[in-house]
Write an enzyme that holds these catalytic residues in place. Sequence first.
Site, short mmCIF file in Angstrom:
data_model
loop_
_atom_site.label_atom_id
_atom_site.label_comp_id
_atom_site.label_asym_id
_atom_site.label_seq_id
_atom_site.Cartn_x
_atom_site.Cartn_y
_atom_site.Cartn_z
N CYS A 153 -5.93 -7.66 6.23
CA CYS A 153 -4.46 -7.71 6.40
C CYS A 153 -3.88 -9.07 6.01
O CYS A 153 -2.88 -9.15 5.31
CB CYS A 153 -4.10 -7.42 7.86
SG CYS A 153 -4.47 -5.76 8.41
N VAL A 157 -0.89 -9.54 3.33
CA VAL A 157 0.47 -9.86 3.77
C VAL A 157 1.04 -11.04 3.00
O VAL A 157 2.21 -11.06 2.61
CB VAL A 157 0.50 -10.12 5.29
CG1 VAL A 157 1.84 -10.74 5.71
CG2 VAL A 157 0.28 -8.83 6.06
#
Length: 519
Positions: A153, A157
Amino acid sequence: MPQSADKILDHEKLFREPEYAALLEKKKQDFEFGHTAAKVQQVCDWTKSREYQDKNFAREALTINPAKACQPLGAVFASIGFQKTLPFVHGSQGCVAYYRSHFSRHFKEPTSAVSSSMTEDAAVFGGLNNLVDGMANAYSLYQPEMIAVSTTCMAEVIGDDLDSFIKGAREKGSIPKELDVPFAHTPAFVGSHVTGYDNALKSVLTYFWDGKANAVPALERVPNQSINFIGGFDGFVVGNIPEVRRMFASMGVEHTILCDPSDAWNTPTDGQFRMFDGGTSKAEVENALNAKATVVFQEHSAEKTGKYIAGKGQEVVFLNHPMGVGGTDQFLMEVSRLTGKPVSKELELERGRLLDAIGDSQAYLHGKKFALYGDPDFLLGMTAFLLELGCEPVHVLSTNGDKDWAVKVQALFDASPFGKDCKVYPKRDLWHLRSLLFTEPVDFLIGNSYGKYLERDCGVPLIRLVFPVTDRHHHHRFPTWGYAGGLRVLVSILDEYFEALDLNTGDVGKTDYSFDLVR
């Protein structure tokens, strides 16, 4: 003291001792400030009602205990299936520790994977330095022949560009220029572990077939008569891949297994540590471009990969976790069609033996109701096999199954008289399943080890046939695919059935009328 040198208690019994019981009760009273036991019981009873189920199924913005994992877990699985390949996850150390422990707990084997160990500063300024330094350390320490990079993640991001980062690592001398480094973007906040497997597998094929990130000319396909096999994300890979190889060998079929981690998670204890063991070689990956066709055992695990292969001119056959009689029949007939080779007498005998076993046991399983959850392909294969056995898969639930998958499951229901009262639930989680088990009870539950809490809460015996199985040992060493695998699954179901029957007929003079030695 409840524990001493003269009185060693296992953890199972230790916390039942009076000292611990008093300590835990005091903690509850003085620090937790919870509701009364009567109030807790009242709410618990309400959560078993149809009224609560309606509210439970109406929720949209919340997932409770999903029956899936994240993309990078699947990417690590795919990476381990290639010879002397080190999975390198660009993200935080904690994420990679989870992937390694998750696989190690299921397979009871060490799982090698490294991380770029991104922290707060990398989240702000980008993870280039982490990747450059991390790849240098990984190559220097472990000497892999290939490093397969995926992301978590954090890297996704902030938008880290793996292509440019890896090229930068080469320019800085972090890794040799000739080292093969396929990469895949696998954001954990979308998709699931089967999506990550698909992305990572496709990245390996794309890397070798399309010119190693434009470093060399793309390969040209020279068709031959071999076939490729892709198993997909499968927690029983240690038993299943050798079974598939045996079936191919029985028919004399030239084949390549694309992604084979079966040896990596089945190393012997012989005094030698194997960081890398087995797997598909780079030469095999390159030669796989020339195959006549590719058979994909789990469509949802290799959807993008299959389409990419088809674009290269190969025929791609998509199946859905073939198990039992019908699923294995379809697989072998497709292989026979593709290769022109007949199904061997050996496999025909195995088919007959499985049918014999089903006939021996059909009276016990006929009409039994099941709830099952897991990955989309597994549920399609398992549902078909249960219907073959005369069982009723009443609740079929998948967190990572979509509407198209649900249509396929419904088609299986519609094709069998045993499916008329069965329902399919895409995009649902285990808290949804809990409601269903209370309002529409079944006889047995099929899933992974997390289902043991449903088993305890709802009183439904659990049959462990889904990754991960962490509270039982060595299930993954036996096949679930093919006729031999179908027999293994049948025995697993029957064992749980007879165990439940014994428990329900154990009271002397009251319920023991069917407490028999011969069944």
